[in-house]
Design an enzyme around this catalytic site. Sequence first.
Site, short mmCIF file in Angstrom:
data_model
loop_
_atom_site.label_atom_id
_atom_site.label_comp_id
_atom_site.label_asym_id
_atom_site.label_seq_id
_atom_site.Cartn_x
_atom_site.Cartn_y
_atom_site.Cartn_z
N LYS A 73 39.73 49.62 -5.10
CA LYS A 73 39.47 49.10 -3.63
C LYS A 73 38.17 48.98 -3.33
CE LYS A 73 43.24 51.79 -1.61
NZ LYS A 73 43.96 52.74 -0.67
N ASP A 109 44.47 49.36 5.42
CA ASP A 109 44.57 50.93 5.48
C ASP A 109 44.18 51.62 6.86
OD1 ASP A 109 45.69 51.36 2.85
OD2 ASP A 109 43.64 51.53 2.06
N GLY A 135 37.50 63.77 0.66
CA GLY A 135 37.44 62.75 -0.32
C GLY A 135 36.34 61.97 -0.04
N GLY A 137 36.09 58.39 -1.47
CA GLY A 137 36.40 57.26 -2.42
C GLY A 137 36.93 55.96 -1.10
N GLY A 138 37.73 54.99 -1.84
CA GLY A 138 38.07 54.05 -0.96
C GLY A 138 38.84 54.23 0.35
N GLY A 250 51.72 60.81 3.52
CA GLY A 250 51.13 59.55 3.63
C GLY A 250 52.31 58.40 3.83
#
Length: 293
Positions: A73, A109, A135, A137-138, A250
């Site tokens: 991403k 997202d 987290g 990250g992306g 999710g």
Amino acid sequence: MTVPDLATTQRAFLFADPAAHSLSPRMHGAAFTHAGLLGTYEARRVPTGELASAVAGLRAPGVLGANLSLPHKEAVVPLLDSLSDAARAVGAVNTVIHRDGQLHGENTDAPGLLAALRDAGLPDLGPGEPVVILGAGGAARAAAFVALRDLRARAWIVNRTLDRARALAAEFRPHGEVQAAAPDDVPWADTPLVINASSAGLNDPEQTPLDASFLARLPAGALVYDMVYKPAETRLMREARALGLNAENGLGMLAHQARLAFTAWTGADVPVRVFLDALGEDAGSGSGAGRTP
């Protein structure tokens, strides 16, 4: 930009590593059928070293674009011709749109997460209330964007590597109150929302990004939202529910972000229920809520 010729078969992809677990082909296949369009969607394993060539292939005629998931991403950004304001602010792209040989990066997202949180019974948050993001990250970027811009919260970023959390917090500080923290430093008793944006639990169902002792400090009515959707109930969710907390997986985010990507590619507005119904038992075993492609 020229609108794609949807009277002929169009192709879309997911680039990820791993990719075999993805439920996205089922959702997008159902969306093409519902919209009466000819199209295919393929989940393709793309190792990091092959990302540039895979992205270049999206410029071919008949290709609508692609979704990006772990670990691409952020890495995809310099390979694109343009970015939406949201993708630029988030610093990550999960949807690439192909038009006339040009590749445009979008981030579905963030709005997908917000819609899924609302479906999951998002608690009322006052300005500056804590939201914990697990987290860095992306996916965590999208969560931080939602927490700061849409929820007007104070974001606490907790990551296994604190330096990565600090770097992400520094990057988002112009958008609102955000800081990196070790779990012991988080005001859990005042936190109505925890979002797992890490991959913990994705490959090992007994792996968790947060010890249950911290979940036990959350107030009644708090929501624990795990972007992981497979397994449908992660250890994080199971332990949160055992404490009487609301916990969701999710799948809702997956469906909402997919719907937005499909509309960006085709112009067709397919109801989110079509995407959720395509998940079948997977959707039923989790909840109405969403991890990324």
